[in-house]
Write an enzyme that holds these catalytic residues in place. Structure first.
Site, PDB file in Angstrom:
ATOM      1  N   GLU A  47       0.863  -1.201   0.000  1.00 49.98           N
ATOM      2  CA  GLU A  47       0.000   0.000   0.000  1.00 49.98           C
ATOM      3  C   GLU A  47       0.895   1.245   0.000  1.00 49.98           C
ATOM      4  O   GLU A  47       1.936   1.259   0.670  1.00 49.98           O
ATOM      5  CB  GLU A  47      -0.843  -0.014   1.285  1.00 49.98           C
ATOM      6  CG  GLU A  47      -1.695   1.217   1.531  1.00 49.98           C
ATOM      7  CD  GLU A  47      -2.265   1.263   2.962  1.00 49.98           C
ATOM      8  OE1 GLU A  47      -1.594   0.771   3.903  1.00 49.98           O
ATOM      9  OE2 GLU A  47      -3.371   1.782   3.131  1.00 49.98           O
ATOM     10  N   LYS A 124      -9.555   1.850  -1.926  1.00 56.04           N
ATOM     11  CA  LYS A 124      -9.791   1.308  -0.575  1.00 56.04           C
ATOM     12  C   LYS A 124     -11.191   1.646  -0.065  1.00 56.04           C
ATOM     13  O   LYS A 124     -11.623   2.805  -0.129  1.00 56.04           O
ATOM     14  CB  LYS A 124      -8.718   1.871   0.360  1.00 56.04           C
ATOM     15  CG  LYS A 124      -8.649   1.257   1.744  1.00 56.04           C
ATOM     16  CD  LYS A 124      -7.399   1.794   2.457  1.00 56.04           C
ATOM     17  CE  LYS A 124      -7.194   1.248   3.837  1.00 56.04           C
ATOM     18  NZ  LYS A 124      -5.920   1.716   4.436  1.00 56.04           N
ATOM     19  N   CYS A 169      -4.921  -2.993   2.895  1.00 56.98           N
ATOM     20  CA  CYS A 169      -4.618  -2.898   4.325  1.00 56.98           C
ATOM     21  C   CYS A 169      -5.793  -3.166   5.252  1.00 56.98           C
ATOM     22  O   CYS A 169      -6.153  -4.304   5.486  1.00 56.98           O
ATOM     23  CB  CYS A 169      -3.959  -1.556   4.634  1.00 56.98           C
ATOM     24  SG  CYS A 169      -3.181  -1.616   6.268  1.00 56.98           S
TER      25      CYS A 169
HETATM   26  N1  CDT Z   1      -3.035   1.479   6.438  1.00 59.66           N
HETATM   27  C1  CDT Z   1      -3.926   0.874   7.252  1.00 59.66           C
HETATM   28  O1  CDT Z   1      -5.079   0.664   6.882  1.00 59.66           O
HETATM   29  N2  CDT Z   1      -3.505   0.557   8.486  1.00 59.66           N
HETATM   30  C2  CDT Z   1      -4.343   0.031   9.520  1.00 59.66           C
HETATM   31  C3  CDT Z   1      -3.775   0.462  10.831  1.00 59.66           C
HETATM   32  C4  CDT Z   1      -4.707   0.303  11.930  1.00 59.66           C
HETATM   33  S1  CDT Z   1      -5.827   1.585  12.130  1.00 59.66           S
HETATM   34  C5  CDT Z   1      -4.941   2.848  12.807  1.00 59.66           C
HETATM   35  C6  CDT Z   1      -4.463  -1.480   9.502  1.00 59.66           C
HETATM   36  O2  CDT Z   1      -5.595  -1.988   9.572  1.00 59.66           O
HETATM   37  O3  CDT Z   1      -3.449  -2.185   9.486  1.00 59.66           O
END
Ligand code: CDT
Length: 307
Positions: A47, A124, A169
């Site tokens: 990502e 996303k 993600c």
């Molecule tokens: N980039 C991304 O979506 N990261 C989130 C971090 C947790 S929420 C602060 C994840 O689900 O890994």
């Protein structure tokens, strides 16, 4: 019968704020060549693979953040990656921040076939973090300020001899992401991620980051009879340590390959897409066993309703 595809998870180590796009594209090309030398046909990058994870900083005027976004793909700077991939006959999946001509901002991933044609774009759906500046945090996770959640949903595309889906993600933590693709017969889901090891709202989750990452992707793979390729940008980026653990997961839920460092690293696995049918045609024969008539709440409501 078998339909084999060798896939590579091309993990990136940190990208610092001052690293320019050109040097990052060069790193991506190095990973691409490494994957090709291992005979991979498809390379999956993380990502926001072209820049540092900029939502960790808040700016009052969002237009001052425009330089983190791509307004075209490929651009002059990213073109060498596309050219090299086409020359080598290798496909790739790349995550980046997208700024549209209408001024909309998305967290985006594209899928490029081995002949160089861009066959799919995914934006996303589940945007985590917060909308406003939270100055008491050690670092921001202001994705909800920087990105609009996509309403386009989860597509599945015929490519690489199979049915390929994408997610980004935080999407991987939601069973609905996998199931919507599972209902379109997905055979391989490509997912880039940036996951800080420090989860500010609840530090008890910090030591479980690796476990939760594996838990959701292995479950999603097994319950939908699909491969999942999860690829991190890991390591310490601008003082924030992020999970690595990029992996290639089989429809059985087993991990076939996993990175062992938190830096730039390629791991590969040969995936037989027909393996998916062992699950899709038996235990997870959706048409035979699912009960959508009792799942109405899943689309009818968002949060829990406690009566
Ligand atoms: N980039 C991304 O979506 N990261 C989130 C971090 C947790 S929420 C602060 C994840 O689900 O890994």
């Amino acid at each position: 019968m078998s339909r084999l595809i060798k896939v590579a998870a091309a993990q990136l180590g940190p990208i610092q704020r001052t690293d320019d796009r050109k040097s990052v594209v060069q790193r991506l090309i190095t990973l691409l060549r490494e994957a090709h030398s291992q005979k991979a046909e498809l390379v999956v990058f993380p990502e926001l693979a072209l820049t540092t994870f900029f939502p960790r900083w808040f700016v009052e005027d969002i237009s001052t953040a425009d330089h983190w976004y791509e307004t075209q793909m490929p651009s002059e700077i990213t073109r060498p990656l596309f050219d090299e991939a086409k020359k080598l006959g290798i496909g790739f999946c790349l995550g980046y921040a997208e700024l549209t001509p209408q001024g909309e901002r998305f967290n985006t991933q594209i899928l490029v076939e081995r002949d160089g044609s861009t066959i799919a774009k995914y934006r996303k759906v589940h945007i985590p973090g917060h909308e406003h500046h939270e100055p008491d945090r050690p670092f921001q996770h202001a994705e909800r300020y920087y990105f609009k959640p996509s309403d386009e949903g989860f597509g599945v595309w015929k490519a690489f001899g199979g049915r390929i889906g994408m997610m980004i993600c935080n999407d991987r933590r939601w069973p609905e992401s996998y199931r919507v693709m599972g209902l379109q017969g997905v055979e391989m889901i490509l997912c880039g991620y940036n996951t800080p090891l420090q989860y500010v709202p609840d530090p008890t989750q910090d030591p479980l980051q690796s476990f939760h990452n594996a838990l959701v992707m292995q479950s999603g793979a097994y319950q939908n009879g699909t491969f999942v390729v999860g690829v991190a940008k890991g390591g310490v980026e601008e003082g924030v340590d992020s999970l690595a653990d990029s992996s290639i997961i089989a429809p059985s839920g087993e991990i076939l390959a996993k990175t062992s460092t938190s830096g730039d690293e390629v791991v590969t696995a040969i995936c037989d897409l027909d393996w998916c049918n062992n699950y899709k045609n038996t235990l997870f024969d959706f048409d035979r066993y699912r009960r959508p008539e009792v799942y109405g709440r899943i689309t009818a409501q968002r949060g829990s309703i406690i009566e």
